[in-house]
Design a protein around this motif. Structure first.
Motif, mmCIF file in Angstrom:
data_model
loop_
_atom_site.group_PDB
_atom_site.id
_atom_site.type_symbol
_atom_site.label_atom_id
_atom_site.label_comp_id
_atom_site.label_asym_id
_atom_site.label_seq_id
_atom_site.Cartn_x
_atom_site.Cartn_y
_atom_site.Cartn_z
ATOM 1 N N PHE A 1 36.359 50.108 39.708
ATOM 2 C CA PHE A 1 36.085 51.160 40.689
ATOM 3 C C PHE A 1 34.927 50.767 41.601
ATOM 4 O O PHE A 1 34.920 51.086 42.790
ATOM 5 N N GLN A 2 33.927 50.056 41.049
ATOM 6 C CA GLN A 2 32.803 49.591 41.865
ATOM 7 C C GLN A 2 33.264 48.563 42.884
ATOM 8 O O GLN A 2 32.959 48.648 44.075
ATOM 9 N N LYS B 1 36.280 48.006 43.952
ATOM 10 C CA LYS B 1 37.319 48.502 44.846
ATOM 11 C C LYS B 1 36.726 48.963 46.173
ATOM 12 O O LYS B 1 37.384 48.907 47.218
ATOM 13 N N GLN B 2 35.477 49.373 46.145
ATOM 14 C CA GLN B 2 34.822 49.813 47.366
ATOM 15 C C GLN B 2 34.544 48.650 48.320
ATOM 16 O O GLN B 2 34.317 48.849 49.510
ATOM 17 N N MET B 3 34.575 47.442 47.785
ATOM 18 C CA MET B 3 34.277 46.248 48.579
ATOM 19 C C MET B 3 35.527 45.613 49.179
ATOM 20 O O MET B 3 35.447 44.853 50.141
#
Length: 346
Positions: free
Chosen positions: A50-51, A53-55
């Motif tokens: 999830f962390q 995925k923001q990138m």
């Protein structure tokens, strides 16, 4: 997390595999690998997904049980469609996870244009008819002791005594040749070690792990079955890995031994296409029973797991049968008879 079949975690569900005539998706030009460390001990692959995925478009996250040379946990992540790898590296390196600033970089091993060109060249040679063999990811997602592995092999051999006799029905030609191997070529393998993988499906990540744990001088080569040849591994490091497995159960190999000419894989890992599976029997549980006559089910293609194709199921099988498998299975369901054809991929 299940919308895209390639957004998966190596430890949690089967990955996407291709037959050895295809370049692995991890080696495509649009896939970029990053190494990361310095994150909370209890952080899971799912939470980090999830962390990251923001990138960008995350395609894989893998956290080995082993630690790097500084004693820290570490991992690898693959992104799709990264236009500027250095810029992405800086973005990842500034992520805060659980109060810790993540450290990320592009691995110094296994990168560069030359490696991509090698894969493409190899693929072209195979398509032109050369007998090159690529790596395949391998056996069951099961942790076994050495004693359990021996018992399992003995039981399977007894169960298959009737099916393996079918091989005698297939005629083949034979010839013999005597080869004089120079001592220099034999010496190369004299001090090599052979490790037996606990989870053969992680072989595609083996290069990444060994590069950081043992350095780039150790070259893993897949021998077949659960066997990996470790060229360049010192006796001292091999013994450390053996003791690590005995004391902590954290090694990637359940056993290790010096290479000798008697070490030969007893089985093959092959992709089988199963045509004609009844729709009501479309589950791994029943497919496992259908292919049991020729071997043990190891892995399934993503199309099988996600039911994207229902005309045929593509599965990876560990088998004692010699090439090329063409077998039919009569399946009885509620009084109805179905014929399933098992064909080994070339």
């Amino acid at each position: 997390m299940t919308a895209d079949p390639r957004k998966y975690y190596v430890r949690d569900r089967p990955g996407q595999h291709h037959n050895y005539h295809q370049v692995n998706w991890r080696d495509r030009a649009d896939i970029t690998l990053f190494y990361f460390t310095r994150f909370p001990e209890d952080a899971t692959e799912e939470e980090l997904w999830f962390q990251f995925k923001q990138m960008g478009d995350v395609r894989e996250i893998f956290i080995p049980k082993l630690r790097n040379k500084e004693g820290r946990k570490y991992g690898f992540e693959r992104f799709n469609g990264v236009s500027d790898a250095n810029r992405m590296e800086r973005k990842l390196d500034n992520i805060i996870v659980g109060g810790l600033k993540l450290h990320a970089n592009i691995p110094k091993y296994r990168r560069g244009k030359a490696r991509q060109e090698q894969y493409v060249a190899k693929h072209v040679r195979q398509m032109e008819g050369e007998n090159g063999k690529g790596r395949v990811a391998t056996p069951p997602n099961v942790r076994r002791t050495y004693a359990e592995a021996v018992v399992s092999h003995t039981e399977n051999r007894g169960q298959r005594r009737s099916t393996t006799s079918i091989l005698a029905l297939y005629g083949s030609s034979q010839s013999s040749v005597t080869l004089e191997i120079p001592k220099g070529m034999k010496k190369r393998y004299k001090d090599a070690w052979v490790g037996r993988l606990k989870r053969q499906e992680i072989f595609e990540q083996l290069d990444d792990e060994l590069s950081w744990i043992l350095g780039s001088k150790v070259a893993p080569k897949y021998l077949g079955d659960d066997m990996v040849l470790l060229l360049g591994l010192s006796d001292t490091k091999a013994k450390e890995m053996i003791m690590e497995e005995i004391n902590n159960d954290t090694s990637m190999f359940y056993s290790m031994e010096k290479w000798n000419s008697e070490l030969k894989p007893g089985n093959r890992l092959v992709w089988i296409q199963c045509w004609g599976i009844p729709l009501v029997a479309w589950s791994i549980k029943y497919i496992r029973k259908i292919v049991a006559a020729v071997g043990d089910l190891v892995e399934v293609d993503d199309d099988v797991d996600d039911m994207q194709r229902l005309d045929r199921a593509r599965v990876l099988v560990r088998t004692p049968w010699r090439p090329t498998i063409q077998h039919s299975v009569t399946v009885q369901i509620d009084g109805d008879t179905h014929r399933v054809h098992l064909v080994e991929e070339n």
